[in-house]
Design a protein around this motif. Structure first.
Motif, short mmCIF file in Angstrom:
data_model
loop_
_atom_site.label_atom_id
_atom_site.label_comp_id
_atom_site.label_asym_id
_atom_site.label_seq_id
_atom_site.Cartn_x
_atom_site.Cartn_y
_atom_site.Cartn_z
N THR A 157 0.96 -1.05 -0.05
CA THR A 157 -0.07 0.11 -0.11
C THR A 157 0.88 1.21 -0.04
O THR A 157 0.48 2.20 -0.75
N GLY A 158 1.82 1.35 0.68
CA GLY A 158 2.85 2.43 0.83
C GLY A 158 3.42 2.54 -0.70
O GLY A 158 3.72 3.89 -0.84
N GLY A 159 3.82 1.45 -1.26
CA GLY A 159 4.46 1.78 -2.68
C GLY A 159 3.37 2.30 -3.52
O GLY A 159 3.90 2.83 -4.27
N ALA A 160 2.15 1.81 -3.20
CA ALA A 160 1.14 2.39 -4.26
C ALA A 160 0.92 3.82 -4.10
O ALA A 160 0.95 4.69 -4.83
N ILE A 161 1.13 4.34 -2.93
CA ILE A 161 0.79 5.61 -2.46
C ILE A 161 2.06 6.57 -3.16
O ILE A 161 2.04 7.62 -3.73
N VAL A 162 3.32 6.10 -2.65
CA VAL A 162 4.45 6.57 -3.34
C VAL A 162 4.45 6.73 -4.90
O VAL A 162 4.92 7.97 -5.40
N SER A 163 3.96 5.86 -5.73
CA SER A 163 4.03 5.93 -6.87
C SER A 163 2.81 6.70 -7.38
O SER A 163 3.24 7.45 -8.49
N VAL A 164 1.77 6.77 -6.85
CA VAL A 164 0.53 7.74 -7.29
C VAL A 164 1.26 9.27 -6.98
O VAL A 164 0.77 10.16 -7.91
N LEU A 165 1.95 9.62 -5.92
CA LEU A 165 2.64 10.72 -5.72
C LEU A 165 3.40 11.36 -6.60
O LEU A 165 3.45 12.55 -7.12
N LEU A 166 4.32 10.39 -7.16
CA LEU A 166 5.42 10.70 -8.08
C LEU A 166 5.06 10.61 -9.47
O LEU A 166 5.96 11.30 -10.37
N LEU A 167 4.08 9.82 -9.97
CA LEU A 167 3.51 9.61 -11.28
C LEU A 167 3.44 10.92 -11.91
O LEU A 167 4.08 10.81 -13.24
N PRO A 168 2.92 11.93 -11.54
CA PRO A 168 2.66 13.01 -12.42
C PRO A 168 3.99 13.77 -12.70
O PRO A 168 3.95 14.44 -13.72
N MET A 169 4.87 13.73 -11.81
CA MET A 169 6.05 14.66 -12.15
C MET A 169 6.79 14.47 -13.43
O MET A 169 7.08 15.47 -14.03
N GLN A 170 7.17 13.23 -13.76
CA GLN A 170 7.61 12.93 -15.07
C GLN A 170 6.98 13.60 -16.24
O GLN A 170 7.49 14.17 -16.96
N MET A 171 5.87 13.11 -16.23
CA MET A 171 4.83 13.65 -17.59
C MET A 171 4.89 15.27 -17.56
O MET A 171 5.02 16.18 -18.35
N ILE A 172 4.93 15.95 -16.19
CA ILE A 172 5.08 17.34 -16.30
C ILE A 172 6.19 17.93 -16.76
O ILE A 172 6.14 18.95 -17.42
N PHE A 173 7.39 17.39 -16.22
CA PHE A 173 8.66 17.91 -16.75
C PHE A 173 8.74 17.74 -18.29
O PHE A 173 9.07 18.56 -19.14
N VAL A 174 8.08 16.41 -18.86
CA VAL A 174 8.13 16.38 -20.37
C VAL A 174 7.57 17.34 -21.13
O VAL A 174 7.87 17.84 -21.98
N THR A 175 6.26 17.47 -20.48
CA THR A 175 5.29 18.60 -21.14
C THR A 175 5.92 20.06 -21.06
O THR A 175 5.74 20.70 -22.15
#
Length: 275
Positions: free
Chosen positions: A235-253
């Motif tokens: 569950t903790g791993g899933a929370i970390v993934s959801v929190l960090l997932l948007p950041m890479q696409m934000i940088f690319v965009t």
């Protein structure tokens, strides 16, 4: 004109792009996380049901496939891997569409973001699938071709969502034009963002590990029961993934906005639209 949209499309160096991405994430994290939860909660719920009926193991709820384990190469795991990839591609599309909407309006309807992303779901999935196959093949064969293909196809999602590219040929030709003479900056962006996300992920993982220990000790002391550590860890791993997932696409965009602004005056076009 709001401060977020007016500064989103601009000409920046790599460090400023990363700083702008972090700033945007801080200002919009509630909306971004809400969009991702709308997507991920049903998926994780579906996988949990599969675990309950014995179709998958518990560790495969959040981590379906391991390329280095022969036991992962089963029909069910491959289907789950494809599902995970489709969810990741769609989540990237949601973030990209959200940022496009944000360049024009202050108040954004989440439903409109989802609806517009769904309108491009076929090319998004198909072209992303082809791109992934090409990159993976290049990495397996000689590594360097895979890295080159990854950078060449870095703007796949923005090109589909923002420019309406419908075929792999259109994405490839457009990517070649945008990436011309931009390889050094692209390598710098990817290297720095991956390092940043790696450090954040590592730090958050250890933070949650400390929380697990406290929870386990308190529950065991109060109730005499030992909770399932694996479930807490996953569950903790899933929370970390959801929190960090948007950041890479934000940088690319943001990098995509920067290159289009430098080569095509996209920032001036957006400014005129806002005025």
């Amino acid at each position: 004109m709001n401060s977020v949209s007016s500064g989103l499309v601009a000409r920046r160096n790599i460090i400023d792009t990363i700083d702008a991405g972090l700033s945007f994430y801080r200002q919009e994290y509630q909306s971004l996380v809400a969009l991702l939860l709308w997507l991920f909660l049903p998926v994780y719920g579906f996988k949990f049901l599969l675990y309950k009926i014995g179709a998958i193991d518990i560790e495969h709820i959040f981590n379906t496939f391991n390329f280095f384990e022969t036991s992962s190469y089963t029909f069910t795991n491959i289907l789950m891997l494809l599902l995970d990839q489709c969810i990741n591609w769609f989540s990237g599309g949601l973030i990209c569409q959200f940022m496009l909407e944000r360049t024009h309006e202050q108040n954004i309807s989440p439903w409109r973001v989802v609806k517009k992303t769904c309108a491009s779901i076929r090319p998004l999935f198909w072209i992303s699938f082809l791109s992934t196959i090409l990159i993976a093949t290049g990495l397996v064969l000689c590594f360097i071709p895979g890295v080159w293909l990854f950078l060449q196809l870095l703007f796949t999602t923005p090109l589909i969502l923002m420019e309406g590219c419908k075929t792999m040929t259109q994405v490839w030709q457009r990517s070649q034009k945008l990436m011309r003479l931009e390889w050094g900056r692209a390598i710098g962006l990817v290297a720095i963002t991956w390092l940043l996300l790696g450090i954040l992920g590592f730090s958050l993982t250890y933070l949650f590990a400390g929380i697990y220990s406290i929870i386990l000790e308190q529950i065991a002391w109060i109730g005499g029961l030992m909770p399932d550590f694996d479930v807490l860890k996953l569950t903790g791993g899933a929370i970390v993934s959801v929190l960090l997932l948007p950041m890479q696409m934000i940088f690319v965009t943001l990098f995509y906005f920067d290159i289009r602004s430098r080569k095509e005056g996209f920032d001036l076009q957006v400014l005129i639209d806002q005025l």
